[in-house]
Design an enzyme around this catalytic site. Structure first.
Site, mmCIF file in Angstrom:
data_model
loop_
_atom_site.group_PDB
_atom_site.id
_atom_site.type_symbol
_atom_site.label_atom_id
_atom_site.label_comp_id
_atom_site.label_asym_id
_atom_site.label_seq_id
_atom_site.Cartn_x
_atom_site.Cartn_y
_atom_site.Cartn_z
ATOM 1 N N HIS A 191 0.828 -1.203 0.000
ATOM 2 C CA HIS A 191 0.000 0.000 0.000
ATOM 3 C C HIS A 191 0.862 1.253 0.000
ATOM 4 C CE1 HIS A 191 -3.735 -2.252 1.480
ATOM 5 N NE2 HIS A 191 -3.887 -1.909 0.221
ATOM 6 N N ARG A 298 -8.169 -12.945 -11.296
ATOM 7 C CA ARG A 298 -7.726 -14.223 -10.721
ATOM 8 C C ARG A 298 -8.573 -14.483 -9.462
ATOM 9 N NH1 ARG A 298 -2.376 -12.173 -12.651
ATOM 10 N NH2 ARG A 298 -1.343 -13.870 -13.757
ATOM 11 N N ARG A 334 -11.900 -15.347 -14.182
ATOM 12 C CA ARG A 334 -11.372 -16.701 -14.309
ATOM 13 C C ARG A 334 -11.844 -17.491 -13.104
ATOM 14 N NH1 ARG A 334 -5.042 -17.760 -14.276
ATOM 15 N NH2 ARG A 334 -5.195 -17.339 -12.061
ATOM 16 N N GLU A 433 -3.210 -22.439 -21.799
ATOM 17 C CA GLU A 433 -1.957 -22.291 -21.044
ATOM 18 C C GLU A 433 -1.236 -23.623 -20.872
ATOM 19 O OE1 GLU A 433 -2.759 -20.714 -17.109
ATOM 20 O OE2 GLU A 433 -4.656 -21.790 -16.967
ATOM 21 N N ASN A 456 2.357 -17.482 -18.887
ATOM 22 C CA ASN A 456 3.214 -17.865 -17.746
ATOM 23 C C ASN A 456 3.261 -19.387 -17.637
ATOM 24 O OD1 ASN A 456 3.072 -15.110 -17.318
ATOM 25 N ND2 ASN A 456 1.532 -15.262 -15.714
ATOM 26 N N ASP A 457 2.078 -19.988 -17.632
ATOM 27 C CA ASP A 457 2.050 -21.450 -17.544
ATOM 28 C C ASP A 457 2.439 -22.096 -18.870
ATOM 29 O OD1 ASP A 457 1.523 -22.184 -14.882
ATOM 30 O OD2 ASP A 457 -0.516 -21.420 -15.085
ATOM 31 N N ARG A 467 8.111 -22.340 -13.052
ATOM 32 C CA ARG A 467 8.107 -20.876 -12.943
ATOM 33 C C ARG A 467 8.376 -20.397 -11.516
ATOM 34 N NH1 ARG A 467 1.620 -19.508 -13.902
ATOM 35 N NH2 ARG A 467 2.003 -17.583 -12.761
ATOM 36 N N CYS A 504 -3.036 -13.029 -21.552
ATOM 37 C CA CYS A 504 -3.126 -12.434 -20.215
ATOM 38 C C CYS A 504 -1.945 -12.792 -19.322
ATOM 39 C CB CYS A 504 -4.446 -12.782 -19.542
ATOM 40 S SG CYS A 504 -4.640 -14.547 -19.262
HETATM 41 C C1 PEP Z 1 -0.721 -17.604 -16.967
HETATM 42 O O1 PEP Z 1 -0.481 -18.776 -16.651
HETATM 43 O O2 PEP Z 1 -0.119 -17.010 -17.879
HETATM 44 C C2 PEP Z 1 -1.766 -16.848 -16.259
HETATM 45 C C3 PEP Z 1 -2.147 -15.659 -16.665
HETATM 46 O O3 PEP Z 1 -2.287 -17.388 -15.134
HETATM 47 P P1 PEP Z 1 -1.514 -17.431 -13.725
HETATM 48 O O4 PEP Z 1 -0.302 -16.560 -13.854
HETATM 49 O O5 PEP Z 1 -2.476 -16.957 -12.717
HETATM 50 O O6 PEP Z 1 -1.185 -18.885 -13.593
HETATM 51 MG MG MG Z 2 -1.852 -19.905 -15.374
#
Ligand code: PEP
Ligand code: MG
Length: 557
Positions: A191, A298, A334, A433, A456-457, A467, A504
């Site tokens: 914050h 999320r 999601r 993903e 990301n996944d 990751r 995303c």
């Molecule tokens: C991703 O996997 O790219 C994603 C957006 O979901 P998270 O990062 O919450 O796994």
């Molecule tokens: Mg993900």
């Protein structure tokens, strides 16, 4: 001159005298009490005073700075009033027989560590808030520690160095006196950082233990864009920083001037730029960033840090609030992506050797359908108040998608029977993903309304690189041709079946890839609010026709 490197908040330069303001818990009285009742009543009094002070701060900040900044004190109020926190302090007083001050310190330390160990950065940054409220309560219990110590005197512009910062300190800071902050710790999502960003006070976090006591009172400069701290900068460095300051001001003005503009390339390609959020506190930041919608909420964060499943009603209120605040703009929720790095005890997950590949995402929801049904009911009910879409995570098969859609259809049918209103226009999409979903995206595209690529996944599973594991971080290469080729495949398959495809994952805010995504025809990019205008600028400067061939040659030939 000494140059130190940390993580910057904001993009600006500031100069001042270094003021070291170390806060610590060194002098907390620790003894065994003789009366539980006496310590309990001291605690109640201190809590009441801290609650009152916090409420005053809320009111003051609301009047002076607005709802967004004041929200911080709302969160603090909730934390001070938290039953578990209070109980934890009382248990220490009762069972361990420690005095009230020490019990407050010990319980707060436990909560502080608990927050610090969470995977989500936003939740991790709540650790600083625990420290903040702990110091506030202690202030009313003892004269010995920082709370009632005289504040350091400030008579010229200073840059304050501290271990961590309380939101109340930033909120109360006189900008004519304080020109920046340097923190040994800190977090981007705290914050205090949010307030510093909103108040345009530059800050450099994570500088570690490199600020020596002898630097106190020396000239210092901060370049928050670079995350650099200059102790005793020489004349040439000061000149260079002054030039940099002018560049930042220009850049900021030009980015802000992009608010209200369309995300359209020089040759007329349009793309949606949306924001990612983890909770409803972040909506004002989304609105301020001029995001066109929310591309990823999320929702699992609603399930974390609590002892029971959030009820349908609790979830409905949150989704409704977000949908209403976003007006008619898209809000993609999601569904619960619990498991792996995100977990809560009450789910009673089994121990797993490889949780990232284990019991997570829709696998949990398909196995325990009642959890998803509660969530879907809440989402559909909230759809009556805005433009909501549903997105399922961690998909690997057509059967999963069909089953999930059937569950959604059953929820709609039930709501109809119960005469509960909901929107008939809720789009259903999936996260792509996993390499499995990417490779069958032609089949999946005919089942859903949209794809959102979770890079990301997708990177983790395609490159076989965890990751979460900092040891292999250097190999986590989202620019790998395999990832870019997969993204293109997914987008092409989406378009062949007449649906849209967005991204995303973190790649969406990577400026060096915006041209690539535009060339591929990606329809939407969803990212942290702070990156929206930067990416809009990149879009506005791009001529897709000119770069397309070069990009395709580089990655796909
Ligand atoms: C991703 O996997 O790219 C994603 C957006 O979901 P998270 O990062 O919450 O796994
Ligand atoms: Mg993900």
């Amino acid at each position: 001159m000494v140059i130190l490197k940390g993580k910057g908040i904001g993009e600006s330069v500031s100069f001042g005298t270094l003021l070291i303001n170390k806060k610590n818990f060194d002098n907390i009285p620790k003894y065994f009490h003789e009366s539980f009742d006496l310590e309990k009543s001291r605690l109640e009094k201190a809590l009441d005073s801290a609650i009152k002070e916090n409420a005053d701060m809320y009111k003051k900040t609301l009047e002076i700075s607005g709802e967004k900044e004041a929200e911080i004190f709302e969160v603090h109020g909730m934390m001070i009033k938290d039953k578990d926190y209070r109980l934890s302090i009382l248990n220490i007083i009762q069972n361990e027989k420690y005095n009230c001050e020490y019990a407050v310190y010990k319980a707060s330390k436990k909560f502080h560590e608990m927050f610090l160990n969470l995977d989500d950065e936003y939740m991790r940054s709540r650790a600083a808030d625990v420290k903040d409220i702990c110091l506030n309560i202690l202030k009313y219990l003892t004269d010995e520690i920082d709370g009632k110590k005289e504040e350091p005197k400030i008579d010229s512009k200073v840059i304050v160095f501290s271990d961590d910062l309380m939101p109340s300190e930033v909120s109360n800071a006189d900008k004519n006196l304080i020109s920046g902050y340097i923190l040994s710790g800190g977090s981007e999502c705290s914050h205090a950082s949010i307030l510093a960003r909103l108040s345009n006070i530059p800050m450099v976090l994570g500088i570690g233990e490199h600020i020596k006591p002898e630097y106190d009172g020396m000239d210092v400069a901060i370049d928050s864009g670079e995350g650099k701290v200059y102790i005793s900068p020489d004349t040439d460095t000061v000149k260079m920083l002054k030039r940099k300051e002018k560049q930042y001001v220009k850049k900021h003005e030009s980015l802000n001037s992009l608010k209200g503009k369309e995300n359209i390339t020089l040759d007329g390609y349009k793309i949606n730029i949306y924001a990612n959020i983890n909770n409803d506190f972040q909506i004002d930041e989304v609105l301020n960033s001029d995001a066109g919608g929310i591309g990823l909420f999320r929702s699992e964060f609603l399930y974390l840090n609590r002892d029971t499943y959030p009820t349908e009603e609790e979830q409905f209120e949150t989704y409704k609030k977000i949908a209403e605040k976003m007006g008619g703009n898209k809000v993609i929720i999601r569904t619960l992506d619990i498991g792996s790095d995100k977990s809560a005890d009450y789910f009673e997950f089994p121990e797993e050797i490889n949780p990232a590949m284990g019991y997570r995402g829709v696998r949990v929801c398909l196995d325990r359908p009642e959890i998803l049904i509660t969530q879907l009911r809440a989402i559909y009910r909230a759809s009556n108040y805005g433009n909501i879409s549903i997105m399922f995570p961690m998909i690997i098969s057509e059967t999963e998608v069909k089953t999930l859609k059937a569950m959604a259809a059953k929820v709609r049918e039930d709501l109809k029977k119960e005469n509960i209103p909901f929107s008939e226009d809720v789009e259903i999409g999936i996260m792509v993903e996993t390499p499995a979903a990417a490779l069958i995206s032609d089949i999946l595209a005919s089942e859903v309304d949209f794809f959102s690529i979770g890079t990301n996944d997708l990177t983790q599973y395609t490159l076989a690189i965890d990751r979460q594991n900092s040891k292999v971080n250097q190999f986590f290469d989202s620019h790998h041709k395999s990832i870019l080729r997969m993204i293109k495949l997914i987008v092409d398959n989406a378009h062949k079946h007449g649906i849209w495809a967005g991204i995303c994952g973190e790649m969406s805010s990577d400026e060096s890839l915006t041209e690539v995504f535009l060339a591929m025809g990606v329809d939407e990019l969803s990212m942290p609010s702070s990156s929206i205008l930067k990416i809009r600028k990149k879009v506005l400067e791009t001529d897709v026709g000119k770069i397309k061939n070069k990009i395709f040659k580089k990655f796909f030939k």
